[in-house]
Design an enzyme around this catalytic site. Structure first.
Site, PDB file in Angstrom:
ATOM      1  N   GLU A  51      -5.916  -8.608  -1.302  1.00  0.00           N
ATOM      2  CA  GLU A  51      -5.781  -7.759  -2.476  1.00  0.00           C
ATOM      3  C   GLU A  51      -4.386  -7.941  -3.045  1.00  0.00           C
ATOM      4  O   GLU A  51      -3.388  -7.793  -2.321  1.00  0.00           O
ATOM      5  CB  GLU A  51      -6.001  -6.282  -2.123  1.00  0.00           C
ATOM      6  N   ARG A  53      -1.730  -6.293  -5.110  1.00  0.00           N
ATOM      7  CA  ARG A  53      -1.342  -4.994  -5.642  1.00  0.00           C
ATOM      8  C   ARG A  53      -0.263  -5.197  -6.703  1.00  0.00           C
ATOM      9  O   ARG A  53       0.931  -5.065  -6.438  1.00  0.00           O
ATOM     10  CB  ARG A  53      -0.888  -4.078  -4.510  1.00  0.00           C
ATOM     11  N   ARG A  87      -3.167  -0.270  -9.244  1.00  0.00           N
ATOM     12  CA  ARG A  87      -3.544   1.112  -8.949  1.00  0.00           C
ATOM     13  C   ARG A  87      -2.782   2.087  -9.834  1.00  0.00           C
ATOM     14  O   ARG A  87      -1.560   2.002  -9.957  1.00  0.00           O
ATOM     15  CB  ARG A  87      -3.256   1.408  -7.461  1.00  0.00           C
ATOM     16  N   GLU A  91      -3.143   7.843  -8.488  1.00  0.00           N
ATOM     17  CA  GLU A  91      -3.982   7.677  -7.301  1.00  0.00           C
ATOM     18  C   GLU A  91      -3.289   6.804  -6.261  1.00  0.00           C
ATOM     19  O   GLU A  91      -3.919   5.997  -5.588  1.00  0.00           O
ATOM     20  CB  GLU A  91      -5.346   7.087  -7.679  1.00  0.00           C
ATOM     21  N   HIS A 148      -9.427   7.679  -5.231  1.00  0.00           N
ATOM     22  CA  HIS A 148      -8.533   7.885  -4.100  1.00  0.00           C
ATOM     23  C   HIS A 148      -7.975   9.299  -4.148  1.00  0.00           C
ATOM     24  O   HIS A 148      -7.509   9.745  -5.195  1.00  0.00           O
ATOM     25  CB  HIS A 148      -7.364   6.890  -4.128  1.00  0.00           C
ATOM     26  N   LYS A 175     -16.006   2.306  -4.316  1.00  0.00           N
ATOM     27  CA  LYS A 175     -14.926   2.472  -3.326  1.00  0.00           C
ATOM     28  C   LYS A 175     -14.371   3.891  -3.367  1.00  0.00           C
ATOM     29  O   LYS A 175     -14.134   4.445  -4.443  1.00  0.00           O
ATOM     30  CB  LYS A 175     -13.788   1.485  -3.603  1.00  0.00           C
ATOM     31  N   ARG A 218     -11.396   2.889   9.798  1.00  0.00           N
ATOM     32  CA  ARG A 218     -11.140   1.502   9.413  1.00  0.00           C
ATOM     33  C   ARG A 218     -11.758   0.528  10.417  1.00  0.00           C
ATOM     34  O   ARG A 218     -11.960  -0.641  10.109  1.00  0.00           O
ATOM     35  CB  ARG A 218      -9.635   1.278   9.270  1.00  0.00           C
ATOM     36  N   SER A 237      -0.518  -0.972   2.435  1.00  0.00           N
ATOM     37  CA  SER A 237      -0.631  -0.450   1.077  1.00  0.00           C
ATOM     38  C   SER A 237      -1.116   0.990   1.069  1.00  0.00           C
ATOM     39  O   SER A 237      -1.153   1.622   0.017  1.00  0.00           O
ATOM     40  CB  SER A 237      -1.583  -1.323   0.247  1.00  0.00           C
ATOM     41  N   GLN A 241      -3.422   2.047   7.874  1.00  0.00           N
ATOM     42  CA  GLN A 241      -3.898   0.672   8.022  1.00  0.00           C
ATOM     43  C   GLN A 241      -3.428   0.086   9.356  1.00  0.00           C
ATOM     44  O   GLN A 241      -2.333   0.360   9.830  1.00  0.00           O
ATOM     45  CB  GLN A 241      -3.418  -0.195   6.856  1.00  0.00           C
TER      46      GLN A 241
END
Length: 257
Positions: A51, A53, A87, A91, A148, A175, A218, A237, A241
């Protein structure tokens, strides 16, 4: 077998919605040097997808420079699928980015075939989502519609209705991420994911419970219908994570090949 969508999405040899959830590593560098450094580490990390960002980029308002950066990343990571995300700051984005810069970059990156997924927040509304869907209609690019909440985990009914709204808006992938305040919130997120997977069986889903409490989602989210999980490459991010190598080892136990 885990609950899979009837219409998985194939991108550069990877299947979003296949037997095993994909592992995505975000690139969150701010400068060209940082971004290329992170991209250079990707072959060693071996994620399924990355991804970008771009809301972290110092030069994101400069569309030409940003498109050039995406070209360089694409050359570096080869045929790994790319999610392009800018993003919204409301959020959890790294900073405020103008809609003009965001959607110009989306349009140009999609037109050149540099990316495989675009991420647009549900909060933009149906009209903006339709505009993005129209923009990529003749391309292989897929649209992720996302939501989010970095404060709480809403009730199960609200989580369900949010994902359902994304799907009704035309999302190719729905998502949702939420912040738990207790263990029950994690179970609420997983339960809502499973309910949406059963009620809307076609498209891929991406859901996660954030923070330390939510880290288990996750690893196990795929068992409830989530088709992708985010891992740490160079930097995280979002809270909770897990390092990519550790996450892949966990998934190899849940989904032996």
């Amino acid at each position: 077998m885990r609950p899979q969508p009837k219409k998985p999405i194939k991108a550069r040899g990877k299947v979003l919605g296949g037997p095993v959830p994909l592992v995505c590593v975000p690139l969150v560098g701010r400068t060209r040097e940082e971004i290329l450094g992170e991209a250079g580490n990707i072959p060693a990390i071996e994620p399924d997808i990355i991804e970008l960002r771009v809301d972290a980029w110092e030069f994101v308002e400069e569309t030409a420079a940003s498109v050039s950066m995406i070209r360089d990343v694409r050359k570096t990571v080869g045929e790994i699928p790319v999610i392009l995300t800018c993003r919204g700051h409301w959020e959890g984005g790294f900073k405020q980015v103008s809609d003009g810069a965001k959607f110009s970059l989306y349009r140009m990156a999609a037109a050149e075939g540099l990316v495989d997924f675009l991420d647009v927040e549900l909060a933009y509304g149906d009209e903006k989502i339709r505009e993005n869907l129209a923009m990529i209609r003749e391309s292989p690019v897929s649209l992720i519609v996302s939501s989010h909440d970095f404060e709480i985990t809403p009730p199960k009914e609200v989580l369900f209705s949010t994902l359902a709204a994304q799907i009704r808006a035309g999302a190719h992938v729905a998502k949702l991420a939420a912040m738990p305040r207790n263990e029950e919130d994690v179970l609420t997120l997983l339960s809502a994911t499973l309910l949406v997977r059963r009620e809307y069986p076609d498209i891929p889903l991406i859901t996660m419970s954030m923070g330390g409490i939510g880290a288990v989602s996750r690893v196990t989210g795929g068992l409830f219908g989530s088709d992708l999980t985010f891992a740490v490459g160079s930097k995280a991010s979002a809270p909770g994570q897990i390092p990519a190598a550790d996450l892949k080892q966990c998934l190899s136990v849940l989904y032996p090949q």
